[in-house]
Scaffold this active site. Sequence first.
Site, PDB file in Angstrom:
ATOM      1  N   GLU A   1      28.645  43.313  61.604  1.00 46.81           N
ATOM      2  CA  GLU A   1      28.780  44.354  60.579  1.00 46.81           C
ATOM      3  C   GLU A   1      27.669  44.212  59.548  1.00 46.81           C
ATOM      4  OE1 GLU A   1      32.592  44.818  58.673  1.00 46.81           O
ATOM      5  OE2 GLU A   1      33.646  44.390  60.544  1.00 46.81           O
TER       6      GLU A   1
ATOM      7  N   GLU B   1      37.233  39.193  60.214  1.00 44.65           N
ATOM      8  CA  GLU B   1      37.133  38.687  58.835  1.00 44.65           C
ATOM      9  C   GLU B   1      38.354  37.847  58.463  1.00 44.65           C
ATOM     10  OE1 GLU B   1      36.251  42.238  56.520  1.00 44.65           O
ATOM     11  OE2 GLU B   1      34.128  41.819  56.841  1.00 44.65           O
TER      12      GLU B   1
END
Length: 470
Positions: free
Chosen positions: A368, A177
């Site tokens: 995810e 991320e």
Amino acid sequence: MKKMQTEFPDNFLWGGAIAANQAEGAYLEDGKGLDISAGFSHGIKQDYDEVINPNTYYPTHEAIDFYHRYKEDLSLMAEMNFKVFRTSIHWSRIYPNGDDDTPNEAGLQYYEDMFDEMLRLGIEPLVTLSHYETPTHLVNAYGSWRNRKLIDFFLRYCKTVFTRYKGKVKYWLTFNEINNMRRMPGGAGGIFLKEDEHAQQVIFQASHHMFVANALAVKLCHQICPDAKIGCMLSLSNVYPHTCKPEDVFETMELRRRSLMFGDVMIRGKYPTYAYRIWDEEGVEIHMEQGDEEILQAYTADYLGFSYYRTSTHEYGQPFYGDTGGDQGTPNPYLETTPWGWQIDPVGFRYTLNELYDRYQIPLFVVENGLGQIDELDENGNIHDDYRIQYIADHVKAMKEAIKDGVEIMGYTYWGPIDIVSAGTGEMKKRYGFIYVDRDNEGHGTMERRRKDSFYWYAQVIKSNGENLG
Ligand code: BGP
């Protein structure tokens, strides 16, 4: 002529994802150095202790003891027919201070044993190189990614693990991320802003160093492990305009671009033109060295890994927040909300898969997606998490629709197949797992593992390659 894909590909990589710092514990064991995740007592958005306070409880210090229990846990993943398992290598298990000349053999051996166990079980490792786990010494001695020296330290680490795990690890991700540098630069890159610092200048310059490191890691990976694939990784839960008011629509696009810029650099190989206006308006001047732009252009990601949890909306001029679930603004009145304020949107998942494939035209990997909820044991100690089954079934259906739309998806690693420490809050109470872990927010419990109803359900989903959703 290419025919429409109507099913999940036969080689679709079904599995689950965790992160070292949220599961392993053993935060200083076998030569491991301190890393920043150990300093967060309530998740990566709250207070950070540069010095570990002996009177504070830090949930990641023991986490769920995956460090010692990984064989038991991986056998449970195999029982669910996993094809792939995502975790991260704790950088500070390999280079305890980050700038050491030689690696820590105990750390290298630990992950070699883990990956061998996965392969023995028929599970492919999918490995994140840096998942909110910057070695603390690099923060304290160099200012972390503010300092261009981190590129070389990171590449030394990459070269060591690419070489050691060549042939074992075929799927890599660089920075977890990375676009969270915008809102959580501490957790995402060890950038703990100082009072007198120009925040955007520091964040964009540090991100530039990470972009160069990412590109050179792609180059190294292709040289050392030509059979492996290496992707970049972004948090890409989506955001809708709150109304059809043109100002809402345009500013929402601008906000989305703040994240997509990171993908643009690492996949298209250059800064998008709108970045120059952002820098101009925010008084940012990126210092690039000779050759940086050629490096970015030459070594782009093989695939885009990303997290998707939810959607939110944006109203022109309204403040905009972000947390571990992604960008967050004005609630959407059409969507159900979890106890942590995350809004559930499977249609948004199909929308996002199409958006990203249209933009980048490279394979996508959902690394995810998951539902954090309060799970309760019934009188027999069973957990009937129908709500989790529903969440995943709806998102798997949405993924299949995206495949029919022509989107190329490599795999799906459900976030948190086993209950682990929440990155955003440090809680165990926010449970994602198919496997329950007897541990609470204060560290009490036996660590015993227990299969939830969703455990058996997900095993069938994988066995039927996404067809049997019950
Ligand atoms: C992402 C992180 C993961 C994970 C996930 C869920 O930001 O990559 O580490 O934590 O969010 O968030 P949380 O744990 O806060 O529920």
